[in-house]
Enzyme design. Sequence first.
Site, PDB file in Angstrom:
ATOM      1  N   ARG A 181      11.546  -2.447 -15.991  1.00 44.53           N
ATOM      2  CA  ARG A 181      11.556  -2.449 -17.451  1.00 44.53           C
ATOM      3  C   ARG A 181      12.737  -1.606 -17.916  1.00 44.53           C
ATOM      4  O   ARG A 181      13.146  -0.672 -17.227  1.00 44.53           O
ATOM      5  CB  ARG A 181      10.241  -1.865 -18.019  1.00 44.53           C
ATOM      6  CG  ARG A 181       9.033  -2.791 -17.871  1.00 44.53           C
ATOM      7  CD  ARG A 181       9.122  -4.012 -18.772  1.00 44.53           C
ATOM      8  NE  ARG A 181       7.992  -4.926 -18.639  1.00 44.53           N
ATOM      9  CZ  ARG A 181       7.977  -6.045 -17.908  1.00 44.53           C
ATOM     10  NH1 ARG A 181       9.053  -6.393 -17.223  1.00 44.53           N
ATOM     11  NH2 ARG A 181       6.916  -6.824 -17.875  1.00 44.53           N
ATOM     12  N   HIS A 195      16.250 -11.153 -18.967  1.00 46.01           N
ATOM     13  CA  HIS A 195      14.863 -11.042 -18.472  1.00 46.01           C
ATOM     14  C   HIS A 195      14.425 -12.361 -17.818  1.00 46.01           C
ATOM     15  O   HIS A 195      13.437 -12.979 -18.230  1.00 46.01           O
ATOM     16  CB  HIS A 195      13.895 -10.666 -19.610  1.00 46.01           C
ATOM     17  CG  HIS A 195      12.598 -10.095 -19.097  1.00 46.01           C
ATOM     18  ND1 HIS A 195      11.869  -9.167 -19.775  1.00 46.01           N
ATOM     19  CD2 HIS A 195      11.903 -10.338 -17.961  1.00 46.01           C
ATOM     20  CE1 HIS A 195      10.773  -8.853 -19.092  1.00 46.01           C
ATOM     21  NE2 HIS A 195      10.783  -9.574 -17.973  1.00 46.01           N
TER      22      HIS A 195
HETATM   23  P1  NDP Z   1       2.192  -4.093  -8.906  1.00 43.27           P
HETATM   24  O1  NDP Z   1       1.228  -3.377  -9.783  1.00 43.27           O
HETATM   25  O2  NDP Z   1       1.675  -5.133  -7.960  1.00 43.27           O
HETATM   26  O3  NDP Z   1       3.004  -3.025  -8.023  1.00 43.27           O
HETATM   27  C1  NDP Z   1       3.482  -1.833  -8.546  1.00 43.27           C
HETATM   28  C2  NDP Z   1       4.095  -1.009  -7.427  1.00 43.27           C
HETATM   29  O4  NDP Z   1       4.686   0.172  -7.981  1.00 43.27           O
HETATM   30  C3  NDP Z   1       3.056  -0.540  -6.408  1.00 43.27           C
HETATM   31  O5  NDP Z   1       3.598  -0.560  -5.112  1.00 43.27           O
HETATM   32  C4  NDP Z   1       2.791   0.907  -6.851  1.00 43.27           C
HETATM   33  O6  NDP Z   1       2.364   1.768  -5.810  1.00 43.27           O
HETATM   34  C5  NDP Z   1       4.169   1.319  -7.307  1.00 43.27           C
HETATM   35  N1  NDP Z   1       4.086   2.456  -8.222  1.00 43.27           N
HETATM   36  C6  NDP Z   1       3.463   2.528  -9.428  1.00 43.27           C
HETATM   37  N2  NDP Z   1       3.587   3.769  -9.951  1.00 43.27           N
HETATM   38  C7  NDP Z   1       4.300   4.485  -9.044  1.00 43.27           C
HETATM   39  C8  NDP Z   1       4.726   5.839  -8.998  1.00 43.27           C
HETATM   40  N3  NDP Z   1       4.457   6.698  -9.992  1.00 43.27           N
HETATM   41  N4  NDP Z   1       5.418   6.242  -7.918  1.00 43.27           N
HETATM   42  C9  NDP Z   1       5.691   5.396  -6.901  1.00 43.27           C
HETATM   43  N5  NDP Z   1       5.308   4.095  -6.880  1.00 43.27           N
HETATM   44  C10 NDP Z   1       4.612   3.653  -7.945  1.00 43.27           C
HETATM   45  O7  NDP Z   1       3.287  -4.712  -9.868  1.00 43.27           O
HETATM   46  P2  NDP Z   1       4.180  -6.033  -9.629  1.00 43.27           P
HETATM   47  O8  NDP Z   1       4.844  -5.913  -8.306  1.00 43.27           O
HETATM   48  O9  NDP Z   1       3.395  -7.245  -9.932  1.00 43.27           O
HETATM   49  O10 NDP Z   1       5.245  -5.878 -10.818  1.00 43.27           O
HETATM   50  C11 NDP Z   1       6.013  -4.690 -10.926  1.00 43.27           C
HETATM   51  C12 NDP Z   1       6.793  -4.710 -12.218  1.00 43.27           C
HETATM   52  O11 NDP Z   1       7.876  -5.625 -12.128  1.00 43.27           O
HETATM   53  C13 NDP Z   1       6.020  -5.172 -13.463  1.00 43.27           C
HETATM   54  O12 NDP Z   1       5.206  -4.143 -13.976  1.00 43.27           O
HETATM   55  C14 NDP Z   1       7.142  -5.543 -14.393  1.00 43.27           C
HETATM   56  O13 NDP Z   1       7.568  -4.377 -15.069  1.00 43.27           O
HETATM   57  C15 NDP Z   1       8.247  -5.999 -13.435  1.00 43.27           C
HETATM   58  N6  NDP Z   1       8.441  -7.456 -13.485  1.00 43.27           N
HETATM   59  C16 NDP Z   1       9.636  -7.923 -13.964  1.00 43.27           C
HETATM   60  C17 NDP Z   1       9.899  -9.272 -14.015  1.00 43.27           C
HETATM   61  C18 NDP Z   1      11.240  -9.772 -14.460  1.00 43.27           C
HETATM   62  O14 NDP Z   1      11.405 -10.979 -14.680  1.00 43.27           O
HETATM   63  N7  NDP Z   1      12.233  -8.904 -14.578  1.00 43.27           N
HETATM   64  C19 NDP Z   1       8.888 -10.260 -13.587  1.00 43.27           C
HETATM   65  C20 NDP Z   1       7.672  -9.664 -13.070  1.00 43.27           C
HETATM   66  C21 NDP Z   1       7.471  -8.312 -13.023  1.00 43.27           C
HETATM   67  P3  NDP Z   1       0.966   1.519  -5.037  1.00 43.27           P
HETATM   68  O15 NDP Z   1       1.217   0.300  -4.169  1.00 43.27           O
HETATM   69  O16 NDP Z   1       0.779   2.737  -4.243  1.00 43.27           O
HETATM   70  O17 NDP Z   1      -0.058   1.267  -6.105  1.00 43.27           O
END
Ligand code: NDP
Length: 309
Positions: free
Chosen positions: A224, A272
């Site tokens: 984001r 995006h």
């Molecule tokens: P998920 O919820 O499946 O994964 C999030 C990951 O981030 C997990 O591995 C989580 O760790 C990690 N994480 C969260 N908080 C922290 C932190 N404080 N420190 C370290 N690691 C952290 O999300 P998705 O993979 O489905 O999507 C991720 C993001 O990608 C979305 O929220 C969106 O913002 C973005 N996105 C962008 C798109 C685009 O077209 N540009 C399309 C789709 C998504 P843990 O595994 O330990 O929980």
Amino acid sequence: MSTVVLLTDDAELMAELRQAFAQVAPALRVLQAHEAGASEAEVAACWFPPAGALQALPKLRLIHSVSAGIEHLDTAGDLPAVPVCRVVDPEQRQGMVEFMRWAVIHYQRHFDLVLARQQQARWQRPPQIPAGEYRVGVLGLGSMGSAVAQDLAGAGYAVRGWSRSPKTLAGVDCHHGDSGLQDCLTGLDLLINLLPLTTATAGLLNSRVFAALAPGAVLVNGGRGQHVAAADLAAALSSGQLRAALLDVFEQEPLPADHPWWHTPGVTVTPHMASAASARCIASQIAANTQRLLTGAALLHRADPALGY
Ligand code: NDP
């Protein structure tokens, strides 16, 4: 009959979702907030829901994001105490893998420099770095990040990843938690951000992070816009600490025509477009979770509003 109310100001998205619901779940009553019966809704399908709209639904049992993230739900505010789910689309994941594969090859093989040199009719071969010597880091190893990291590892890149909790992924050097960030970042040639936007991750892409990367590294932001400390990024690009930044997401979208990123040397702006869930998939998953509410089955793809993802 269950009622789903669509809470978004995005008219195009609203129309697409209504059409998709009519195809995949014709028995479901799908309404806009102003339509008769909408206040009876048990399920709210949301993309930046208008302020107070969720709180005005007395029978609400499920808040469903229509995207992968839930940051648009104001999880820090007075969100009704019902489950929150998000969309996880295998085709969207594949789209992200393709986008990031392209981004990595683009910069590893220096297509950015070659395309710029063409403007000057300049014939100059860039160095060829073997994939195994090109160090790529992926922040966030969830649905998107784990697929991207494993795809790049499979293609032979030296891949590191970072998540909140410990992970094991074939071919990926995994790090976790605040204490694991520096080891993940040190000396990377290219950093991919696929974190969700939360209070813990906002502004994380800052001068400290850029300084840990190899001189002349590349940033690819697919998370984001609010993850990027904009002044720090501009400074890192102008000093050469970063050679380039591929930005797919922005604090304000569409990116305003007068925004400096459009013309900052080294910055590539994409609209995006890294990957999107199809309206059909969104409607199917919301319909499936609505059915699960009725039968008492476990909901799919629950998010944790306390964590913000
Ligand atoms: P998920 O919820 O499946 O994964 C999030 C990951 O981030 C997990 O591995 C989580 O760790 C990690 N994480 C969260 N908080 C922290 C932190 N404080 N420190 C370290 N690691 C952290 O999300 P998705 O993979 O489905 O999507 C991720 C993001 O990608 C979305 O929220 C969106 O913002 C973005 N996105 C962008 C798109 C685009 O077209 N540009 C399309 C789709 C998504 P843990 O595994 O330990 O929980």
